[in-house]
Scaffold this motif. Structure first.
Motif, PDB file in Angstrom:
ATOM      1  N   THR A   1       0.551  -0.744   0.124  1.00  0.00           N
ATOM      2  CA  THR A   1      -0.277  -0.030  -0.296  1.00  0.00           C
ATOM      3  C   THR A   1       1.174   1.279  -0.104  1.00  0.00           C
ATOM      4  O   THR A   1      -0.047   2.162  -0.018  1.00  0.00           O
ATOM      5  CB  THR A   1      -1.370  -0.152   1.311  1.00  0.00           C
ATOM      6  N   ALA A   2       2.067   1.477   0.648  1.00  0.00           N
ATOM      7  CA  ALA A   2       2.914   1.935   0.076  1.00  0.00           C
ATOM      8  C   ALA A   2       3.063   3.087   1.969  1.00  0.00           C
ATOM      9  O   ALA A   2       3.045   3.984   2.203  1.00  0.00           O
ATOM     10  CB  ALA A   2       2.558   3.063  -0.762  1.00  0.00           C
ATOM     11  N   THR A   3       2.043   2.303   2.303  1.00  0.00           N
ATOM     12  CA  THR A   3       2.330   3.199   3.841  1.00  0.00           C
ATOM     13  C   THR A   3       2.981   2.998   4.710  1.00  0.00           C
ATOM     14  O   THR A   3       3.796   1.534   4.209  1.00  0.00           O
ATOM     15  CB  THR A   3       1.069   2.657   5.346  1.00  0.00           C
ATOM     16  N   VAL A   4       4.036   3.399   5.907  1.00  0.00           N
ATOM     17  CA  VAL A   4       4.795   2.669   6.527  1.00  0.00           C
ATOM     18  C   VAL A   4       5.165   1.644   7.551  1.00  0.00           C
ATOM     19  O   VAL A   4       5.546   0.506   7.144  1.00  0.00           O
ATOM     20  CB  VAL A   4       5.325   3.949   7.543  1.00  0.00           C
ATOM     21  N   PHE A   5       3.946   1.247   7.933  1.00  0.00           N
ATOM     22  CA  PHE A   5       3.608  -0.418   8.704  1.00  0.00           C
ATOM     23  C   PHE A   5       3.504  -1.504   7.863  1.00  0.00           C
ATOM     24  O   PHE A   5       3.792  -2.500   7.359  1.00  0.00           O
ATOM     25  CB  PHE A   5       2.487   0.447   9.941  1.00  0.00           C
ATOM     26  N   ASN A   6       2.413  -0.661   6.668  1.00  0.00           N
ATOM     27  CA  ASN A   6       2.418  -1.983   5.958  1.00  0.00           C
ATOM     28  C   ASN A   6       3.224  -2.787   5.293  1.00  0.00           C
ATOM     29  O   ASN A   6       3.062  -3.944   5.321  1.00  0.00           O
ATOM     30  CB  ASN A   6       1.099  -2.077   4.949  1.00  0.00           C
ATOM     31  N   ASP A   7       3.987  -1.830   4.347  1.00  0.00           N
ATOM     32  CA  ASP A   7       5.350  -2.300   3.500  1.00  0.00           C
ATOM     33  C   ASP A   7       6.091  -3.045   4.632  1.00  0.00           C
ATOM     34  O   ASP A   7       6.715  -4.555   4.618  1.00  0.00           O
ATOM     35  CB  ASP A   7       5.607  -0.851   3.115  1.00  0.00           C
ATOM     36  N   GLU A   8       6.570  -2.742   5.433  1.00  0.00           N
ATOM     37  CA  GLU A   8       7.516  -3.017   6.743  1.00  0.00           C
ATOM     38  C   GLU A   8       7.159  -4.224   6.908  1.00  0.00           C
ATOM     39  O   GLU A   8       7.700  -5.571   6.782  1.00  0.00           O
ATOM     40  CB  GLU A   8       7.577  -2.415   7.930  1.00  0.00           C
ATOM     41  N   MET A   9       5.502  -4.497   7.357  1.00  0.00           N
ATOM     42  CA  MET A   9       5.000  -5.868   7.970  1.00  0.00           C
ATOM     43  C   MET A   9       4.966  -7.113   7.158  1.00  0.00           C
ATOM     44  O   MET A   9       5.412  -7.925   6.680  1.00  0.00           O
ATOM     45  CB  MET A   9       3.704  -5.886   8.849  1.00  0.00           C
ATOM     46  N   GLU A  10       4.766  -6.509   5.408  1.00  0.00           N
ATOM     47  CA  GLU A  10       4.454  -7.404   5.052  1.00  0.00           C
ATOM     48  C   GLU A  10       5.749  -7.743   4.514  1.00  0.00           C
ATOM     49  O   GLU A  10       5.824  -8.687   4.320  1.00  0.00           O
ATOM     50  CB  GLU A  10       4.155  -6.725   3.303  1.00  0.00           C
ATOM     51  N   ALA A  11       7.018  -6.863   3.795  1.00  0.00           N
ATOM     52  CA  ALA A  11       8.440  -7.139   3.810  1.00  0.00           C
ATOM     53  C   ALA A  11       9.184  -8.485   4.426  1.00  0.00           C
ATOM     54  O   ALA A  11       9.767  -9.497   4.655  1.00  0.00           O
ATOM     55  CB  ALA A  11       9.215  -6.569   3.225  1.00  0.00           C
ATOM     56  N   ASN A  12       8.288  -8.402   5.903  1.00  0.00           N
ATOM     57  CA  ASN A  12       8.556  -9.366   7.462  1.00  0.00           C
ATOM     58  C   ASN A  12       8.102 -10.573   7.199  1.00  0.00           C
ATOM     59  O   ASN A  12       8.982 -11.712   7.164  1.00  0.00           O
ATOM     60  CB  ASN A  12       8.420  -8.567   9.030  1.00  0.00           C
ATOM     61  N   ALA A  13       7.030 -10.149   6.814  1.00  0.00           N
ATOM     62  CA  ALA A  13       6.261 -11.079   6.474  1.00  0.00           C
ATOM     63  C   ALA A  13       7.068 -12.492   5.413  1.00  0.00           C
ATOM     64  O   ALA A  13       6.833 -13.503   5.045  1.00  0.00           O
ATOM     65  CB  ALA A  13       4.967 -11.484   5.865  1.00  0.00           C
ATOM     66  N   ILE A  14       7.246 -12.131   4.433  1.00  0.00           N
ATOM     67  CA  ILE A  14       7.600 -11.948   3.086  1.00  0.00           C
ATOM     68  C   ILE A  14       8.902 -12.988   3.466  1.00  0.00           C
ATOM     69  O   ILE A  14       9.250 -13.783   3.066  1.00  0.00           O
ATOM     70  CB  ILE A  14       7.619 -11.038   2.014  1.00  0.00           C
TER      71      ILE A  14
END
Length: 384
Positions: A283-296
């Protein structure tokens, strides 16, 4: 004896699809626009949806989608009708029987009517997603009661998973899955209250990302278990989870989305090494992209080519999972992963393999991820 009598789980095939967005009115037109590097996100000044200019992907105000001289349908419903009709033209399935189910995905539906109509009991019924779903079902002649999926931003992906699961039971042979949302001041003000909107075209996973853009659109996918489609792309597996972290903030660890990814892989009978590319939520929000990268990363997919289409479409809410899955199906067929518009430099702690240009791949499978308010997560796997 029980093992011998168990019925085999049928394969679920993608029969046809359609995308209607500001970039085009067919899936092919949308894919061509994306491959050419186009974005529909631009600055809009429209007091009906926002007091200040916003960057978003919006249809023209007078765009009708479907001719409705009797004014029976709302703009949201006309968009749904147009997308379903576009997919049915290529689908070759019969919808007026008990073997076919309609699934509707949306996060807000007709909520914008609250801003323009008198507050009456009739309005309460008119803004209900069940009302819209019944109208769409009646318009096309679906015999079964429609199924409604509205679970924040995973709605589109969850609708595909729901369709796959219903078809696997054998209760239905075909599923027509449509998702759409149109942007209203109600929606814009909600995201503004979270300070989640970017003041420019969004930049998924980039170090200078500062928020998302909203978008309008519709996507339709037709699934079937009929063997005549056995050469088509399949929906191989899917899973959902909830991190229960916060009403609007995602998990800080990404473990819960990783749980959904790993369960989707297990459901599909695949390993991380089998995934050719990732269609991320991004989504390009700070927290979503960080979380998604962690999950991946937790799921062992950090080196797999990845893209986000939010810089091209904005966040199309209930349509996002469908639109982005359809584009990725085309990517799988053509052997190319499209770039992440706006991405220049890594901005997440656990770096993932974000594509910044059209990238050739030799892939048999891909995974589509999604996350949303309330901590919901979903992952679905498609393959040959």
């Amino acid at each position: 004896m029980s093992g011998a009598s168990e019925k085999a789980i049928p394969d679920v095939y993608v029969v046809a699809d359609n995308i209607i967005s500001p970039l085009g009115k067919t899936s092919a037109d949308n894919f061509s626009a994306l491959k050419a590097g186009e974005t529909a996100v631009k600055q809009h000044s429209n007091a009906a949806i926002a007091n200040q200019p916003i960057f978003a992907s919006l249809f023209d105000k007078d765009e009708d989608f479907y001719q409705d001289p009797n004014k029976k349908y709302t703009r949201f419903e006309r968009l749904l009708i147009a997308s379903v009709d576009g997919a049915l033209q290529d689908g070759g399935i019969t919808i007026g029987n008990e073997e076919t189910v309609l699934i509707l995905s949306s996060t807000k539906g007709n909520i914008g009517l609250l801003e323009t109509e008198d507050k009456t009991p009739e309005l309460n019924d008119r803004i209900s997603l069940s009302t819209s779903a019944k109208l769409i079902a009646a318009h096309f002649g679906f015999k079964n009661q429609p199924v409604i999926i509205s679970n924040a931003c995973i709605s589109g992906v969850l609708a595909i998973i729901t369709g796959m699961r219903l078809l696997r039971t054998g209760q239905y042979e075909n599923a027509v899955i449509v998702g759409a949302d149109v942007i209203s001041k109600f929606i814009v003000s909600g995201f503004q209250s979270f300070q989640a909107l970017s003041k420019e075209v969004c930049k998924p996973f980039d170090q200078s990302r500062d928020g998302l853009n909203l978008g309008e659109g519709a996507g339709t996918v037709i699934l079937s278990t009929r063997k005549e489609y056995d050469q088509n792309i399949k929906v191989l597996g899917g899973s959902v989870s909830n991190d229960a972290n916060h009403i609007s903030g995602p998990s800080r660890t990404g473990e819960e989305l990783a749980f959904a990814i790993n369960n989707a892989l297990k459901d599909a009978g695949k390993q991380a090494a089998d995934i050719g590319f990732i269609s991320a939520h991004g989504t390009a929000t700070v927290f979503n992209d960080e979380m998604e990268a962690n999950a991946i990363t937790i799921a062992g997919l950090q080196n797999v080519p990845l893209n986000s289409l939010k810089g091209n479409y904005g966040h199309t809410l209930g349509a996002a999972g469908l639109i982005e899955s359809i584009i990725s199906i085309q990517s799988l067929k053509q052997g190319v992963v499209l770039p992440t518009y706006g991405y220049q430099a890594n901005g997440v702690t656990n770096a993932v393999n974000v594509c910044s240009s059209n990238t050739e791949v030799n892939a048999d499978n891909f995974i589509k991820t999604a996350s949303g308010f309330g901590g919901c997560n979903a992952a679905v796997i498609f393959g040959r």
